[in-house]
Design a protein around this motif. Structure first.
Motif, PDB file in Angstrom:
ATOM      1  N   ALA A   8      96.796 -43.426 125.773  1.00 59.53           N
ATOM      2  CA  ALA A   8      97.066 -42.401 127.029  1.00 59.53           C
ATOM      3  C   ALA A   8      97.678 -41.967 126.834  1.00 59.53           C
ATOM      4  O   ALA A   8      97.447 -40.506 128.106  1.00 59.53           O
ATOM      5  CB  ALA A   8      97.552 -43.443 127.693  1.00 59.53           C
ATOM      6  N   LYS A   9      99.137 -41.726 126.217  1.00 57.62           N
ATOM      7  CA  LYS A   9      99.545 -40.508 126.036  1.00 57.62           C
ATOM      8  C   LYS A   9      99.615 -39.374 125.757  1.00 57.62           C
ATOM      9  O   LYS A   9     100.106 -38.408 126.155  1.00 57.62           O
ATOM     10  CB  LYS A   9     101.665 -40.891 125.557  1.00 57.62           C
ATOM     11  CG  LYS A   9     102.285 -42.521 125.687  1.00 57.62           C
ATOM     12  CD  LYS A   9     103.413 -43.123 125.572  1.00 57.62           C
ATOM     13  CE  LYS A   9     104.120 -44.081 125.611  1.00 57.62           C
ATOM     14  NZ  LYS A   9     105.240 -44.851 125.189  1.00 57.62           N
ATOM     15  N   VAL A  12      97.338 -37.736 128.346  1.00 56.17           N
ATOM     16  CA  VAL A  12      98.000 -37.590 129.466  1.00 56.17           C
ATOM     17  C   VAL A  12      98.858 -35.618 128.518  1.00 56.17           C
ATOM     18  O   VAL A  12      98.897 -34.948 129.245  1.00 56.17           O
ATOM     19  CB  VAL A  12      98.601 -38.039 129.579  1.00 56.17           C
ATOM     20  CG1 VAL A  12      99.754 -37.432 130.804  1.00 56.17           C
ATOM     21  CG2 VAL A  12      97.982 -39.345 130.351  1.00 56.17           C
TER      22      VAL A  12
END
Length: 274
Positions: A8-9, A12
């Protein structure tokens, strides 16, 4: 769960990188499009016919090379002077206790909160009385006066992270305070000095408000003033504007690349307290 969080990081950060870089990409693409394609619909995300006509116009019909040299001269000289004064002023504020030091620091901070246009009238009259209008030297002096307080504050913070014991050890060995500063402290301070120089250089390079106020002569125009001339009452020359933007970004990119190691160290300094 940890892998999901890491993924997810990455997603993003990748999305943020694309959002950040897209305006620069679009400027480059616009500078390579023929004039007919700039406003074509639907939008073209890559020019159908790559052309360098806008770059040719910059250096053939406009004296953009001279504007580039003017900006380089003003930015390098002003940033060098600001950094040198900041190095000395920051050392004084960090190493000496004297009456009014707190008030001086407060004055430096207050100057950063005052809108620039408030002082524009008196400053213009002063520049006129000194015969410094339409002169690069006058613009340099204004930039130095504008940036010295903040540069001094920055350098004071870096000096306070350098242990005083380093200077004391050099003085015990017979060095004067000045010699200890130059030979011991300054080498340790190179990342901070580089960060301060870059800050001052970018501020001078991109500044338009003061430059357009004090410079009206073609011989003394800087890049921001020259780019402002692409905006007319009825039209904006987007192709030439985009090409000029690309050219104006290159010197700062080269400077960042040349001293990137010092910049990273300067911006992340703070692990050592004196």
């Amino acid at each position: 769960m940890r892998r999901l969080a890491t993924a997810a990081k990455v997603v993003v950060l990748a999305a943020w990188l694309l959002i950040t870089l897209f305006p620069l990409y679009w400027i480059v693409v616009t500078s390579l499009k023929p004039k007919a394609e700039i406003f074509s619909m639907p939008l073209r995300y890559w020019p159908g016919n790559v052309t360098f006509e806008h770059y040719a116009e910059l250096f053939s019909f406009a004296d953009f090379g001279a504007y580039l040299l003017n900006s380089l001269l003003v930015s390098l000289v002003a940033a060098g002077a600001v950094t040198a004064i900041g190095v000395l002023g920051g050392y004084t504020l960090a190493r000496f206790a004297f009456p009014g030091r707190g008030a001086l620091m407060l004055a430096f901070l207050v100057t950063q909160m005052i809108p620039l246009f408030i002082a524009l009238g008196p400053l213009y009259l002063l520049m006129s009385d000194l015969d410094l209008l339409n002169r690069l030297a006058g613009l340099m002096l204004v930039y130095v006066a504008m940036l010295v307080p903040f540069a001094t504050i920055i350098m004071r913070g870096f000096y306070e992270r350098v242990p005083v014991a380093l200077e004391e050890a050099a003085q015990v060995d017979g060095a004067s305070r000045l010699v200890a500063m130059v030979r011991v402290v300054i080498p340790v301070m190179l990342p901070g000095i580089a960060a301060t120089f870059i800050f001052a250089f970018v501020q001078c390079w991109n500044e338009l408000f003061l430059a357009i106020t004090f410079i009206d002569s073609e011989d003394a125009k800087t890049i921001p003033v020259a780019m402002n001339s692409f905006i007319t009452q009825y039209d904006i020359d987007w192709g030439s504007m985009a090409a000029a933007t690309v050219v104006s970004v290159l010197p700062t990119l080269v400077l960042f690349a040349a001293i990137r190691r010092y910049i990273v160290e300067g911006l992340t300094a703070g692990g050592v307290k004196g």
